[in-house]
Design an enzyme around this catalytic site. Structure first.
Site, PDB file in Angstrom:
ATOM      1  N   LYS A   1      55.870  29.620 -59.061  1.00  0.00           N
ATOM      2  CA  LYS A   1      54.820  29.056 -58.200  1.00  0.00           C
ATOM      3  C   LYS A   1      54.032  28.095 -59.080  1.00  0.00           C
ATOM      4  O   LYS A   1      53.201  28.501 -59.891  1.00  0.00           O
ATOM      5  CB  LYS A   1      53.911  30.183 -57.695  1.00  0.00           C
ATOM      6  CG  LYS A   1      53.298  29.965 -56.320  1.00  0.00           C
ATOM      7  CD  LYS A   1      52.444  28.741 -56.174  1.00  0.00           C
ATOM      8  CE  LYS A   1      51.009  28.968 -56.594  1.00  0.00           C
ATOM      9  NZ  LYS A   1      50.225  27.704 -56.652  1.00  0.00           N
TER      10      LYS A   1
ATOM     11  N   GLU B   1      48.583  34.511 -69.855  1.00  0.00           N
ATOM     12  CA  GLU B   1      48.129  33.473 -70.795  1.00  0.00           C
ATOM     13  C   GLU B   1      46.904  32.824 -70.173  1.00  0.00           C
ATOM     14  O   GLU B   1      47.030  32.059 -69.211  1.00  0.00           O
ATOM     15  CB  GLU B   1      49.236  32.432 -71.011  1.00  0.00           C
ATOM     16  CG  GLU B   1      50.513  32.982 -71.621  1.00  0.00           C
ATOM     17  CD  GLU B   1      50.320  33.491 -73.033  1.00  0.00           C
ATOM     18  OE1 GLU B   1      49.322  33.140 -73.676  1.00  0.00           O
ATOM     19  OE2 GLU B   1      51.168  34.266 -73.495  1.00  0.00           O
TER      20      GLU B   1
ATOM     21  N   CYS C   1      44.292  24.898 -72.964  1.00  0.00           N
ATOM     22  CA  CYS C   1      43.747  26.255 -73.066  1.00  0.00           C
ATOM     23  C   CYS C   1      43.223  26.539 -74.467  1.00  0.00           C
ATOM     24  O   CYS C   1      42.253  27.257 -74.621  1.00  0.00           O
ATOM     25  CB  CYS C   1      44.801  27.268 -72.664  1.00  0.00           C
ATOM     26  SG  CYS C   1      46.358  27.008 -73.505  1.00  0.00           S
TER      27      CYS C   1
HETATM   28  P1  NAD Z   1      43.899  29.023 -61.941  1.00  0.00           P
HETATM   29  O1  NAD Z   1      43.802  30.408 -62.452  1.00  0.00           O
HETATM   30  O2  NAD Z   1      42.946  28.587 -60.910  1.00  0.00           O
HETATM   31  O3  NAD Z   1      45.353  28.741 -61.321  1.00  0.00           O
HETATM   32  C1  NAD Z   1      46.523  29.012 -62.048  1.00  0.00           C
HETATM   33  C2  NAD Z   1      47.635  29.343 -61.085  1.00  0.00           C
HETATM   34  O4  NAD Z   1      47.291  30.537 -60.370  1.00  0.00           O
HETATM   35  C3  NAD Z   1      47.900  28.284 -60.035  1.00  0.00           C
HETATM   36  O5  NAD Z   1      49.300  28.202 -59.819  1.00  0.00           O
HETATM   37  C4  NAD Z   1      47.202  28.832 -58.813  1.00  0.00           C
HETATM   38  O6  NAD Z   1      47.787  28.376 -57.616  1.00  0.00           O
HETATM   39  C5  NAD Z   1      47.440  30.317 -58.979  1.00  0.00           C
HETATM   40  N1  NAD Z   1      46.484  31.173 -58.288  1.00  0.00           N
HETATM   41  C6  NAD Z   1      45.215  30.890 -57.907  1.00  0.00           C
HETATM   42  N2  NAD Z   1      44.665  31.951 -57.279  1.00  0.00           N
HETATM   43  C7  NAD Z   1      45.594  32.925 -57.280  1.00  0.00           C
HETATM   44  C8  NAD Z   1      45.622  34.273 -56.807  1.00  0.00           C
HETATM   45  N3  NAD Z   1      44.577  34.815 -56.194  1.00  0.00           N
HETATM   46  N4  NAD Z   1      46.734  34.996 -56.999  1.00  0.00           N
HETATM   47  C9  NAD Z   1      47.799  34.472 -57.631  1.00  0.00           C
HETATM   48  N5  NAD Z   1      47.844  33.204 -58.086  1.00  0.00           N
HETATM   49  C10 NAD Z   1      46.748  32.441 -57.922  1.00  0.00           C
HETATM   50  O7  NAD Z   1      43.837  28.109 -63.249  1.00  0.00           O
HETATM   51  P2  NAD Z   1      43.874  26.533 -63.330  1.00  0.00           P
HETATM   52  O8  NAD Z   1      42.534  26.030 -62.962  1.00  0.00           O
HETATM   53  O9  NAD Z   1      45.067  26.032 -62.607  1.00  0.00           O
HETATM   54  O10 NAD Z   1      44.155  26.314 -64.892  1.00  0.00           O
HETATM   55  C11 NAD Z   1      43.164  26.276 -65.824  1.00  0.00           C
HETATM   56  C12 NAD Z   1      43.104  27.576 -66.584  1.00  0.00           C
HETATM   57  O11 NAD Z   1      44.371  27.896 -67.142  1.00  0.00           O
HETATM   58  C13 NAD Z   1      42.159  27.498 -67.756  1.00  0.00           C
HETATM   59  O12 NAD Z   1      41.387  28.676 -67.802  1.00  0.00           O
HETATM   60  C14 NAD Z   1      43.090  27.430 -68.954  1.00  0.00           C
HETATM   61  O13 NAD Z   1      42.529  27.881 -70.146  1.00  0.00           O
HETATM   62  C15 NAD Z   1      44.225  28.275 -68.513  1.00  0.00           C
HETATM   63  N6  NAD Z   1      45.446  27.997 -69.288  1.00  0.00           N
HETATM   64  C16 NAD Z   1      45.880  28.909 -70.213  1.00  0.00           C
HETATM   65  C17 NAD Z   1      46.999  28.652 -71.012  1.00  0.00           C
HETATM   66  C18 NAD Z   1      47.489  29.643 -72.044  1.00  0.00           C
HETATM   67  O14 NAD Z   1      48.630  29.530 -72.467  1.00  0.00           O
HETATM   68  N7  NAD Z   1      46.683  30.607 -72.447  1.00  0.00           N
HETATM   69  C19 NAD Z   1      47.693  27.444 -70.840  1.00  0.00           C
HETATM   70  C20 NAD Z   1      47.239  26.533 -69.886  1.00  0.00           C
HETATM   71  C21 NAD Z   1      46.099  26.825 -69.117  1.00  0.00           C
END
Ligand code: NAD
Length: 496
Positions: A195, A270, A304
């Site tokens: 997804k 992550e 991140c």
């Molecule tokens: P997000 O958590 O809003 O979304 C991430 C994914 O989760 C998307 O595909 C989204 O559609 C899905 N999602 C949203 N709500 C959900 C739910 N209730 N149930 C299941 N899936 C759901 O994050 P974002 O805004 O897309 O990304 C930014 C964040 O990601 C930042 O906090 C960043 O630090 C983190 N990030 C971490 C890493 C790592 O490797 N640690 C790498 C990249 C980004």
């Protein structure tokens, strides 16, 4: 679709097509016909529409993956064949690298040039690295004591693929994050439902096309596009899933982790970060300032492990802040298709507003905005910003901003630097800038984060495990550690 800067004709054709999801062997729209509108972050204009998967679509994708894992040519494939398929997939991505880079640019806003050498190349490299693991997954033999049993025994431990994997990723590195999950899953023999983020599904759909072209059996890889709260939630809570692997915010990661525990689904998370860049008194200041600037401003700060908190020895603080501000002031912002830019737009209006709120909060708190601080359109641009004179406990220092905003704080000695660096709910990465080896080696074990870089930042490699301490997550991606997270152990005891 016209662009101020030309794109490859294949990119143009791909973006303009009617997009469908891959479920089993079929390309389909959403079961209720709903779609999701994608925007180009460089100008806010409509880019494409993709299906908005329903709970039913997600269910069908998981069932297709389940069948591929339980009963298909995939489940009987030998390691060498899995290795060759993964290598083939990497070759196909390399063949279409320019298209992938441009898709990442149009969909995410990032520089196409940087995406080609970073996102796409690292995705290729990570798949090739994982291809090598397919033939090296080993168990062990054990000589058991078994005091309650008579006789002779042969005992061994098998390492087996975990099964059906649900992979949910963020928008900041769409292809790369997907490949970090796909690589170990396919190397070990798992099947996958991906997804992608709501905002950035295009490269995932292109990837799905190449997975089929490489020759993977139907159902091994499925992509459902759509809204996180619907499709993501349905995927992470699906009872037929064996593992969920998530990259995204800590907030959503907690929801996913809790849902996974209800069915004891294996889970890798992550999550977010607020990584410190620590510049010691003896550091090469010019190199350190340039490194600190790139640690925060790369990918518009939407990384991140971005070095978003800067700690500098007090005697060099003003100079380093001025140097970073100078670098920031010289950065050119613009459309990611323009090869001369240094920074593109942020992903969305929502993210721009969020980052803008933090900058405004800094001003309201009386902090010094050393450079940048403006955000504007059309497109979702935020100037690279450095904020000094902030309190360690204020939200700008404690919360993940996820944009090109650096907060800078001075320290007086090593103990204080370590205390400030560790004073965070997160623990993803940290960099130390120094030429004093003894000092650095004393610091490394005391830093609470999954990665520590010395005289560099965000230096990621497919052979090195990557993941977080504390609220930055559970488990690791890449390296041998990833293989462990995509396998289960089975103990076998045989009475002879
Ligand atoms: P997000 O958590 O809003 O979304 C991430 C994914 O989760 C998307 O595909 C989204 O559609 C899905 N999602 C949203 N709500 C959900 C739910 N209730 N149930 C299941 N899936 C759901 O994050 P974002 O805004 O897309 O990304 C930014 C964040 O990601 C930042 O906090 C960043 O630090 C983190 N990030 C971490 C890493 C790592 O490797 N640690 C790498 C990249 C980004």
């Amino acid at each position: 679709m016209t662009h101020a800067f030309p794109v490859h004709s294949d990119t143009q054709a791909f973006v303009q097509r009617q997009h469908r999801m891959l479920i089993g062997a079929d390309w389909r729209g959403a079961s209720d016909g709903a779609t999701l509108q994608l925007l180009n972050p460089a100008n806010g204009q409509a880019l494409a529409q993709v299906p908005a998967a329903t709970v039913e679509d997600v269910d069908q994708a998981v069932r297709a993956a389940r069948q591929a894992f339980d009963d298909s040519p995939w489940s009987r494939m030998r390691p060498r064949e899995r290795q060759n398929l993964l290598w083939k997939l990497a070759d196909l991505i390399e063949r279409d690298a320019q298209v992938f880079a441009e898709l990442e640019c149009l969909n995410n806003g990032k520089s196409a040039q940087v995406a080609r050498v970073m996102d796409v190349q690292m995705a290729i490299d990570s798949l090739r690295y994982m291809a090598g693991w397919a033939t090296k997954i080993e168990g062990t033999t054990v000589d058991p004591s078994l005091p309650l049993f008579d006789g002779e025994f042969h005992a061994y431990v098998r390492r087996e693929a975990v099964g059906v994997v649900g992979a949910i990723v963020a928008w900041n590195f769409p292809l790369l994050l997907a490949c970090w999950k796909l690589g170990p899953a396919l190397a070990t023999g798992c099947s996958v439902v991906l997804k992608p983020a709501d905002e950035t599904p295009l490269s995932a759909l292109k990837l799905a096309e190449l997975v089929l072209e490489a020759g993977y059996p139907a159902g091994v890889f499925n992509v459902v596009t759509g809204v996180g709260a619907v499709a993501g939630a349905a995927l992470s809570a699906h009872p037929l899933l064996d593992k969920v692997t998530f990259t995204g915010s800590t907030e959503v990661g907690k929801l996913i982790g809790k849902a996974a525990m209800d069915s004891m689904t294996r889970v890798t998370l992550e999550l977010g970060g607020k990584s410190p860049t620590i510049i010691l008194a003896d550091a090469d200041l010019e190199v350190a300032a340039a490194g600190a600037a790139s640690a925060i401003f790369f990918n518009q700060g939407q990384v991140c492990c971005a070095g978003s908190r800067l700690y500098v020895h007090r005697k060099h603080f003003d100079r380093v802040v001025a140097d970073i501000a100078g670098i920031a002031n010289g950065m050119k912002l613009g459309n990611g298709l323009d090869p001369s830019i240094d920074m593109g737009p942020l992903i969305s209006a929502k993210q721009q507003a969020r980052v803008g709120r933090y900058i405004d909060m800094g001003r309201e708190l009386g902090a010094k905005v050393a450079c940048g601080g403006e955000y504007y359109g059309p497109g979702y641009f935020v100037q690279p910003t450095v904020i000094a004179d902030v309190d360690q406990q204020c939200p700008l220092v404690q919360e993940e901003i996820f944009g090109p905003v650096l907060v800078a704080i001075p320290f007086d000695d090593m103990d204080e630097a370590i205390r400030l660096a560790n004073d965070s709910a997160y623990g993803l990465g940290a960099s130390i800038w120094s030429n004093d080896l003894a000092q650095v080696h004393r610091m490394v074990p005391r830093i609470k984060s999954g990665s520590v870089w010395v005289n560099c930042h965000s230096a990621l490699d497919p052979a090195l495990p990557f993941g977080g301490y504390k609220l930055s997550g559970v488990g690791r991606e890449m390296g041998a550690a990833a293989i462990e997270h995509y396998t289960e152990l089975k103990s076998v005891v045989m009475k002879l």
